[in-house]
Scaffold this motif. Structure first.
Motif, PDB file in Angstrom:
ATOM      1  N   ARG A  70     -69.694  27.178 131.581  1.00 13.49           N
ATOM      2  CA  ARG A  70     -68.777  28.213 131.108  1.00 13.49           C
ATOM      3  C   ARG A  70     -67.683  27.651 130.199  1.00 13.49           C
ATOM      4  NH1 ARG A  70     -66.729  30.797 136.543  1.00 13.49           N
ATOM      5  NH2 ARG A  70     -65.468  32.015 135.081  1.00 13.49           N
ATOM      6  N   GLY A  71     -67.719  26.349 129.957  1.00 11.45           N
ATOM      7  CA  GLY A  71     -66.733  25.743 129.076  1.00 11.45           C
ATOM      8  C   GLY A  71     -65.345  25.653 129.679  1.00 11.45           C
ATOM      9  N   ILE A  72     -65.252  25.569 131.009  1.00 17.01           N
ATOM     10  CA  ILE A  72     -63.960  25.483 131.685  1.00 17.01           C
ATOM     11  C   ILE A  72     -63.649  24.029 132.012  1.00 17.01           C
ATOM     12  CG2 ILE A  72     -62.668  26.106 133.764  1.00 17.01           C
ATOM     13  CD1 ILE A  72     -64.348  28.658 133.923  1.00 17.01           C
ATOM     14  N   ASP A  73     -62.465  23.569 131.618  1.00 16.71           N
ATOM     15  CA  ASP A  73     -61.997  22.231 131.961  1.00 16.71           C
ATOM     16  C   ASP A  73     -60.471  22.283 132.022  1.00 16.71           C
ATOM     17  OD1 ASP A  73     -61.716  19.576 132.500  1.00 16.71           O
ATOM     18  OD2 ASP A  73     -62.320  18.863 130.516  1.00 16.71           O
ATOM     19  N   VAL A  74     -59.945  22.623 133.214  1.00 18.60           N
ATOM     20  CA  VAL A  74     -58.506  22.787 133.391  1.00 18.60           C
ATOM     21  C   VAL A  74     -57.819  21.432 133.215  1.00 18.60           C
ATOM     22  CG1 VAL A  74     -56.691  23.491 134.991  1.00 18.60           C
ATOM     23  CG2 VAL A  74     -58.869  24.725 134.962  1.00 18.60           C
ATOM     24  N   PRO A  75     -56.772  21.345 132.377  1.00 19.10           N
ATOM     25  CA  PRO A  75     -56.070  20.070 132.178  1.00 19.10           C
ATOM     26  C   PRO A  75     -55.508  19.535 133.491  1.00 19.10           C
ATOM     27  CG  PRO A  75     -55.394  21.697 130.549  1.00 19.10           C
ATOM     28  CD  PRO A  75     -56.201  22.436 131.569  1.00 19.10           C
ATOM     29  N   PRO A  76     -55.386  18.204 133.626  1.00 17.28           N
ATOM     30  CA  PRO A  76     -54.904  17.624 134.880  1.00 17.28           C
ATOM     31  C   PRO A  76     -53.592  18.213 135.374  1.00 17.28           C
ATOM     32  CG  PRO A  76     -55.764  15.900 133.457  1.00 17.28           C
ATOM     33  CD  PRO A  76     -55.784  17.167 132.647  1.00 17.28           C
ATOM     34  N   ARG A  77     -52.607  18.371 134.488  1.00 18.18           N
ATOM     35  CA  ARG A  77     -51.291  18.865 134.926  1.00 18.18           C
ATOM     36  C   ARG A  77     -51.342  20.300 135.413  1.00 18.18           C
ATOM     37  NH1 ARG A  77     -46.643  16.183 133.740  1.00 18.18           N
ATOM     38  NH2 ARG A  77     -45.510  18.145 133.609  1.00 18.18           N
ATOM     39  N   ALA A  78     -52.361  21.061 135.001  1.00 20.28           N
ATOM     40  CA  ALA A  78     -52.466  22.460 135.403  1.00 20.28           C
ATOM     41  C   ALA A  78     -53.325  22.643 136.652  1.00 20.28           C
ATOM     42  CB  ALA A  78     -53.049  23.289 134.257  1.00 20.28           C
ATOM     43  N   ARG A  79     -53.869  21.572 137.198  1.00 17.47           N
ATOM     44  CA  ARG A  79     -54.752  21.701 138.364  1.00 17.47           C
ATOM     45  C   ARG A  79     -53.990  21.787 139.689  1.00 17.47           C
ATOM     46  NH1 ARG A  79     -60.576  18.731 137.392  1.00 17.47           N
ATOM     47  NH2 ARG A  79     -60.792  19.377 135.209  1.00 17.47           N
ATOM     48  N   ARG A  80     -52.690  21.516 139.663  1.00 21.35           N
ATOM     49  CA  ARG A  80     -51.843  21.544 140.865  1.00 21.35           C
ATOM     50  C   ARG A  80     -52.382  20.599 141.937  1.00 21.35           C
ATOM     51  NH1 ARG A  80     -51.263  25.727 143.999  1.00 21.35           N
ATOM     52  NH2 ARG A  80     -49.357  24.808 144.827  1.00 21.35           N
ATOM     53  N   LEU A  81     -52.696  19.386 141.520  1.00 23.06           N
ATOM     54  CA  LEU A  81     -53.165  18.357 142.425  1.00 23.06           C
ATOM     55  C   LEU A  81     -52.169  17.196 142.422  1.00 23.06           C
ATOM     56  CD1 LEU A  81     -56.915  18.193 141.292  1.00 23.06           C
ATOM     57  CD2 LEU A  81     -55.888  19.686 143.019  1.00 23.06           C
ATOM     58  N   ALA A  82     -51.977  16.593 143.583  1.00 26.35           N
ATOM     59  CA  ALA A  82     -51.171  15.372 143.674  1.00 26.35           C
ATOM     60  C   ALA A  82     -52.129  14.202 143.846  1.00 26.35           C
ATOM     61  CB  ALA A  82     -50.223  15.447 144.866  1.00 26.35           C
ATOM     62  N   TYR A  83     -51.956  13.166 143.029  1.00 20.41           N
ATOM     63  CA  TYR A  83     -52.853  12.015 143.051  1.00 20.41           C
ATOM     64  C   TYR A  83     -52.033  10.785 143.416  1.00 20.41           C
ATOM     65  CZ  TYR A  83     -57.058   9.427 141.569  1.00 20.41           C
ATOM     66  OH  TYR A  83     -58.198   8.675 141.534  1.00 20.41           O
ATOM     67  N   LEU A  84     -52.317  10.219 144.603  1.00 18.79           N
ATOM     68  CA  LEU A  84     -51.657   8.994 145.029  1.00 18.79           C
ATOM     69  C   LEU A  84     -52.590   7.830 144.743  1.00 18.79           C
ATOM     70  CD1 LEU A  84     -49.177   7.744 146.401  1.00 18.79           C
ATOM     71  CD2 LEU A  84     -50.395   7.915 148.577  1.00 18.79           C
ATOM     72  N   PHE A  85     -52.228   7.029 143.733  1.00 24.45           N
ATOM     73  CA  PHE A  85     -53.075   5.919 143.316  1.00 24.45           C
ATOM     74  C   PHE A  85     -52.991   4.761 144.301  1.00 24.45           C
ATOM     75  CE2 PHE A  85     -52.222   8.288 139.463  1.00 24.45           C
ATOM     76  CZ  PHE A  85     -53.454   8.290 138.813  1.00 24.45           C
ATOM     77  N   GLN A  86     -53.993   3.901 144.257  1.00 23.57           N
ATOM     78  CA  GLN A  86     -54.081   2.766 145.164  1.00 23.57           C
ATOM     79  C   GLN A  86     -52.859   1.861 145.053  1.00 23.57           C
ATOM     80  OE1 GLN A  86     -57.761   0.693 144.800  1.00 23.57           O
ATOM     81  NE2 GLN A  86     -57.166  -0.978 146.134  1.00 23.57           N
ATOM     82  N   ASP A  87     -52.366   1.645 143.826  1.00 30.42           N
ATOM     83  CA  ASP A  87     -51.200   0.776 143.639  1.00 30.42           C
ATOM     84  C   ASP A  87     -49.908   1.579 143.530  1.00 30.42           C
ATOM     85  OD1 ASP A  87     -51.506   1.967 141.201  1.00 30.42           O
ATOM     86  OD2 ASP A  87     -51.649   0.106 140.041  1.00 30.42           O
ATOM     87  N   TYR A  88     -49.985   2.881 143.819  1.00 33.86           N
ATOM     88  CA  TYR A  88     -48.873   3.828 143.829  1.00 33.86           C
ATOM     89  C   TYR A  88     -48.366   4.198 142.445  1.00 33.86           C
ATOM     90  CZ  TYR A  88     -48.968   2.043 148.587  1.00 33.86           C
ATOM     91  OH  TYR A  88     -49.387   1.631 149.824  1.00 33.86           O
ATOM     92  N   ALA A  89     -48.627   3.381 141.410  1.00 35.12           N
ATOM     93  CA  ALA A  89     -48.319   3.716 140.016  1.00 35.12           C
ATOM     94  C   ALA A  89     -46.864   4.140 139.807  1.00 35.12           C
ATOM     95  CB  ALA A  89     -49.261   4.818 139.520  1.00 35.12           C
ATOM     96  N   LEU A  90     -45.937   3.458 140.475  1.00 36.88           N
ATOM     97  CA  LEU A  90     -44.522   3.712 140.227  1.00 36.88           C
ATOM     98  C   LEU A  90     -44.111   3.062 138.909  1.00 36.88           C
ATOM     99  CD1 LEU A  90     -43.041   3.052 143.785  1.00 36.88           C
ATOM    100  CD2 LEU A  90     -43.679   5.250 142.763  1.00 36.88           C
ATOM    101  N   PHE A  91     -43.160   3.681 138.215  1.00 35.74           N
ATOM    102  CA  PHE A  91     -42.658   3.122 136.961  1.00 35.74           C
ATOM    103  C   PHE A  91     -41.651   2.019 137.283  1.00 35.74           C
ATOM    104  CE2 PHE A  91     -43.809   7.535 135.945  1.00 35.74           C
ATOM    105  CZ  PHE A  91     -44.734   7.305 134.929  1.00 35.74           C
ATOM    106  N   PRO A  92     -41.937   0.768 136.928  1.00 32.84           N
ATOM    107  CA  PRO A  92     -41.061  -0.335 137.344  1.00 32.84           C
ATOM    108  C   PRO A  92     -39.667  -0.279 136.736  1.00 32.84           C
ATOM    109  CG  PRO A  92     -42.708  -1.110 135.778  1.00 32.84           C
ATOM    110  CD  PRO A  92     -43.099   0.291 136.153  1.00 32.84           C
ATOM    111  N   HIS A  93     -39.524   0.382 135.563  1.00 34.71           N
ATOM    112  CA  HIS A  93     -38.226   0.430 134.882  1.00 34.71           C
ATOM    113  C   HIS A  93     -37.396   1.632 135.301  1.00 34.71           C
ATOM    114  CE1 HIS A  93     -40.915   3.008 132.653  1.00 34.71           C
ATOM    115  NE2 HIS A  93     -39.897   3.538 132.005  1.00 34.71           N
TER     116      HIS A  93
END
Length: 239
Positions: A70-93
């Protein structure tokens, strides 16, 4: 919550890895269990919208996130999902305050800012006892503190589904057991459905209601988790 994933993706050309995942569940706490290289993270990335399948369909909570037909591909920010990465991906600065507030409002890139956090984020600062750490940087935190900051940042967006990618693998045995218990309490408190990636049976026993065994890019078995872990008996059964 219902989750339905039916996707196919070839990685690395004809001779590369083939992901062919089919799963459907109404469990609130789901685990994708298997060895490294099995296809667990690729599946999670597809759910999050970070990897586009070659074909298939992804539906979460009755909402279609991806449908190639159907040509549907909802952008990541619009999916309302929280993604906790393995290394936590915190911004060091960025400080803890700015890391948690990232994405909620503009202006958080000002590393010297001390603006109050929005109420949606402050709730989790208090829940994870982070008040005294708000002006610290990630390098000044312990592994458990970094995990709590990453969880607070993820939950501040009010997600409909939380994706946990090996969230305990970087911790030593004692801290791993402690944070496993904290995650279980969090799951009970917030009632947000979770999908967990892990290769540790102990994580499955405590943090999942239903487990899917992933191997060589496919679902090779599934089972319900009931305390002592009879899900292990389902490891070789096709779903």
């Amino acid at each position: 919550m219902s989750l339905r994933v039916e996707i196919r993706r070839r990685v690395g050309g004809e001779a590369g890895f083939r992901l062919d995942i089919r799963l459907e569940t109404t469990a609130r706490r789901i685990a994708l269990f298997g060895p490294s290289g099995a296809g667990k993270s690729l599946t999670m990335q597809a759910i999050a919208g970070l990897l586009r399948p070659d074909e298939g369909r992804i539906e979460a909570g009755g909402r279609v996130l991806f449908d190639s037909a159907r040509g549907i591909d909802v952008p990541p920010r619009a999916r309302r999902l929280a993604y906790l990465f393995q290394d936590y991906a915190l911004f060091p600065h960025l400080t803890v305050r700015q890391n948690i507030g990232f994405g909620l409002t503009r202006g958080w890139f000002n590393r010297h800012g001390r603006r109050p956090l929005p109420a949606a984020a402050q709730r989790w600062v208090e829940a994870f006892r982070l008040e005294s750490l708000l002006d610290h940087y990630p390098a000044q935190l312990s592994g458990g503190q970094r995990q709590r900051v990453a969880l607070a940042r993820a939950l501040s967006t009010n997600p409909g589904l939380m994706l946990l990618d090996e969230p305990l693998s970087a911790l030593d045995a004692d801290l791993r057991a402690q944070m496993r218990r904290e995650l279980a309490r969090l799951q009970a408190q917030i009632e947000i459905p979770t999908v967990l990636i892990t290769h540790d049976p102990g994580d499955v026993d405590i943090l999942a209601d239903e487990v899917f065994h992933v191997g060589q890019g496919r679902i090779q078995g599934r089972g319900l988790v009931r305390g002592t872990g009879p899900w292990r008996d389902a490891q070789s059964r096709e779903p």
